[in-house]
Design a protein around this motif. Structure first.
Motif, PDB file in Angstrom:
ATOM      1  N   UNK A 126      -8.995   3.283  -0.343  1.00  0.00           N
ATOM      2  CA  UNK A 126      -9.009   3.729  -1.540  1.00  0.00           C
ATOM      3  C   UNK A 126      -8.305   5.232  -1.373  1.00  0.00           C
ATOM      4  N   UNK A 127      -7.533   5.507  -2.500  1.00  0.00           N
ATOM      5  CA  UNK A 127      -7.134   7.000  -2.507  1.00  0.00           C
ATOM      6  C   UNK A 127      -7.140   7.223  -4.041  1.00  0.00           C
ATOM      7  N   UNK A 128      -7.495   8.290  -4.483  1.00  0.00           N
ATOM      8  CA  UNK A 128      -7.626   8.888  -5.886  1.00  0.00           C
ATOM      9  C   UNK A 128      -7.187  10.401  -5.792  1.00  0.00           C
ATOM     10  N   UNK A 129      -6.755  10.899  -7.127  1.00  0.00           N
ATOM     11  CA  UNK A 129      -6.344  12.093  -7.056  1.00  0.00           C
ATOM     12  C   UNK A 129      -6.686  12.823  -8.358  1.00  0.00           C
ATOM     13  N   UNK A 130      -6.810  14.181  -8.177  1.00  0.00           N
ATOM     14  CA  UNK A 130      -6.988  14.887  -9.501  1.00  0.00           C
ATOM     15  C   UNK A 130      -6.015  16.009  -9.309  1.00  0.00           C
ATOM     16  N   UNK A 131      -5.477  16.229 -10.666  1.00  0.00           N
ATOM     17  CA  UNK A 131      -4.240  17.491 -10.606  1.00  0.00           C
ATOM     18  C   UNK A 131      -4.354  18.118 -11.884  1.00  0.00           C
ATOM     19  N   UNK A 132      -3.901  19.269 -11.839  1.00  0.00           N
ATOM     20  CA  UNK A 132      -3.972  20.227 -13.345  1.00  0.00           C
ATOM     21  C   UNK A 132      -2.506  20.488 -13.348  1.00  0.00           C
ATOM     22  N   UNK A 133      -1.554  19.614 -13.336  1.00  0.00           N
ATOM     23  CA  UNK A 133      -0.146  19.849 -13.419  1.00  0.00           C
ATOM     24  C   UNK A 133       0.423  19.136 -14.717  1.00  0.00           C
ATOM     25  N   UNK A 134       1.653  19.244 -14.326  1.00  0.00           N
ATOM     26  CA  UNK A 134       2.623  18.664 -15.377  1.00  0.00           C
ATOM     27  C   UNK A 134       2.689  17.104 -15.210  1.00  0.00           C
ATOM     28  N   UNK A 135       3.491  16.522 -16.017  1.00  0.00           N
ATOM     29  CA  UNK A 135       3.435  14.900 -16.077  1.00  0.00           C
ATOM     30  C   UNK A 135       4.207  14.541 -14.872  1.00  0.00           C
ATOM     31  N   UNK A 136       4.953  15.036 -14.129  1.00  0.00           N
ATOM     32  CA  UNK A 136       5.645  14.908 -12.832  1.00  0.00           C
ATOM     33  C   UNK A 136       4.678  14.913 -11.674  1.00  0.00           C
ATOM     34  N   UNK A 137       3.692  15.858 -11.724  1.00  0.00           N
ATOM     35  CA  UNK A 137       2.872  16.138 -10.980  1.00  0.00           C
ATOM     36  C   UNK A 137       1.807  14.784 -10.779  1.00  0.00           C
ATOM     37  N   UNK A 138       1.513  14.334 -12.199  1.00  0.00           N
ATOM     38  CA  UNK A 138       0.694  13.242 -12.491  1.00  0.00           C
ATOM     39  C   UNK A 138       1.272  12.014 -11.873  1.00  0.00           C
ATOM     40  N   UNK A 139       2.497  11.967 -12.237  1.00  0.00           N
ATOM     41  CA  UNK A 139       3.343  10.700 -11.571  1.00  0.00           C
ATOM     42  C   UNK A 139       3.494  10.614 -10.027  1.00  0.00           C
ATOM     43  N   UNK A 140       3.551  11.663  -9.625  1.00  0.00           N
ATOM     44  CA  UNK A 140       3.591  11.959  -7.912  1.00  0.00           C
ATOM     45  C   UNK A 140       2.302  11.624  -7.705  1.00  0.00           C
ATOM     46  N   UNK A 141       1.226  12.156  -7.840  1.00  0.00           N
ATOM     47  CA  UNK A 141       0.001  11.949  -7.409  1.00  0.00           C
ATOM     48  C   UNK A 141      -0.386  10.316  -7.520  1.00  0.00           C
ATOM     49  N   UNK A 142      -0.095   9.576  -8.568  1.00  0.00           N
ATOM     50  CA  UNK A 142      -0.460   8.305  -9.020  1.00  0.00           C
ATOM     51  C   UNK A 142       0.379   7.431  -7.800  1.00  0.00           C
ATOM     52  N   UNK A 143       1.592   7.685  -7.778  1.00  0.00           N
ATOM     53  CA  UNK A 143       2.338   6.714  -6.977  1.00  0.00           C
ATOM     54  C   UNK A 143       2.049   6.973  -5.569  1.00  0.00           C
ATOM     55  N   UNK A 144       1.901   8.287  -4.988  1.00  0.00           N
ATOM     56  CA  UNK A 144       1.434   8.347  -3.737  1.00  0.00           C
ATOM     57  C   UNK A 144       0.216   7.724  -3.271  1.00  0.00           C
ATOM     58  N   UNK A 145      -0.637   7.938  -4.142  1.00  0.00           N
ATOM     59  CA  UNK A 145      -2.053   7.476  -3.874  1.00  0.00           C
ATOM     60  C   UNK A 145      -1.982   5.582  -3.617  1.00  0.00           C
ATOM     61  N   UNK A 146      -1.039   5.224  -4.376  1.00  0.00           N
ATOM     62  CA  UNK A 146      -0.667   3.663  -4.424  1.00  0.00           C
ATOM     63  C   UNK A 146       0.144   3.446  -3.057  1.00  0.00           C
ATOM     64  N   UNK A 147       1.004   4.543  -2.741  1.00  0.00           N
ATOM     65  CA  UNK A 147       1.435   3.981  -1.596  1.00  0.00           C
ATOM     66  C   UNK A 147       0.735   4.157  -0.070  1.00  0.00           C
ATOM     67  N   UNK A 148      -0.309   5.133  -0.167  1.00  0.00           N
ATOM     68  CA  UNK A 148      -1.286   5.425   0.885  1.00  0.00           C
ATOM     69  C   UNK A 148      -2.321   4.454   1.195  1.00  0.00           C
ATOM     70  N   UNK A 149      -2.640   3.633   0.087  1.00  0.00           N
ATOM     71  CA  UNK A 149      -3.631   2.500   0.273  1.00  0.00           C
ATOM     72  C   UNK A 149      -3.142   1.472   1.285  1.00  0.00           C
ATOM     73  N   UNK A 150      -4.057   1.074   2.075  1.00  0.00           N
ATOM     74  CA  UNK A 150      -3.782   0.012   3.147  1.00  0.00           C
ATOM     75  C   UNK A 150      -3.025   0.524   4.114  1.00  0.00           C
ATOM     76  N   UNK A 151      -2.800   1.674   4.310  1.00  0.00           N
ATOM     77  CA  UNK A 151      -1.898   2.380   5.340  1.00  0.00           C
ATOM     78  C   UNK A 151      -2.829   2.876   6.384  1.00  0.00           C
ATOM     79  N   UNK A 152      -2.420   3.185   7.565  1.00  0.00           N
ATOM     80  CA  UNK A 152      -3.254   3.986   8.519  1.00  0.00           C
ATOM     81  C   UNK A 152      -3.102   5.661   8.390  1.00  0.00           C
TER      82      UNK A 152
END
Length: 105
Positions: free
Chosen positions: A34-60
């Motif tokens: 599982x991967x979760x994120x918090x950010x205090x930035x713009x919408x693009x920052x939130x989109x990046x955090x959301x996608x990246x945590x999805x990409x990281x799940x199940x990876x080594x």
């Protein structure tokens, strides 16, 4: 989005633009469950955090460390030119979390 109550690893990063991100990881046998994120930035920052945590799940951890800003931008189908640095912020935050996982809290 959000924080894990008892993360196995945590990364923090301050971007060039002043946006901050935190990524929490839950890890079992060297694999991110599982991967979760918090950010205090713009919408693009939130989109990046959301996608990246999805990409990281199940990876080594090694696989997660290899995710590049370009791969993140492809997964997002791009970002406006003035927000490309948001992908770098997210990737660097994940790398900090991986370092924390390898070296321990």
């Amino acid at each position: 989005m959000g924080a894990l109550s008892h993360p196995d690893a945590q990364g923090h990063y301050l971007g060039k633009c002043g946006d901050r991100m935190q990524i929490d990881l839950q890890i079992v046998d060297g694999r991110i469950l599982d991967a979760r994120f918090l950010a205090d930035g713009c919408g693009a920052t939130l989109a990046c955090g959301s996608m990246l945590t999805k990409m990281a799940c199940s990876k080594t951890l090694e696989q997660a460390k290899q995710i590049s800003p370009d791969e993140l931008l492809i997964a997002l189908d791009g970002l406006p030119d003035d927000h490309l640095h948001c992908a770098e912020l997210a990737v660097m935050t994940l790398r900090e979390a991986v370092i924390d996982a390898v070296e321990g809290h």
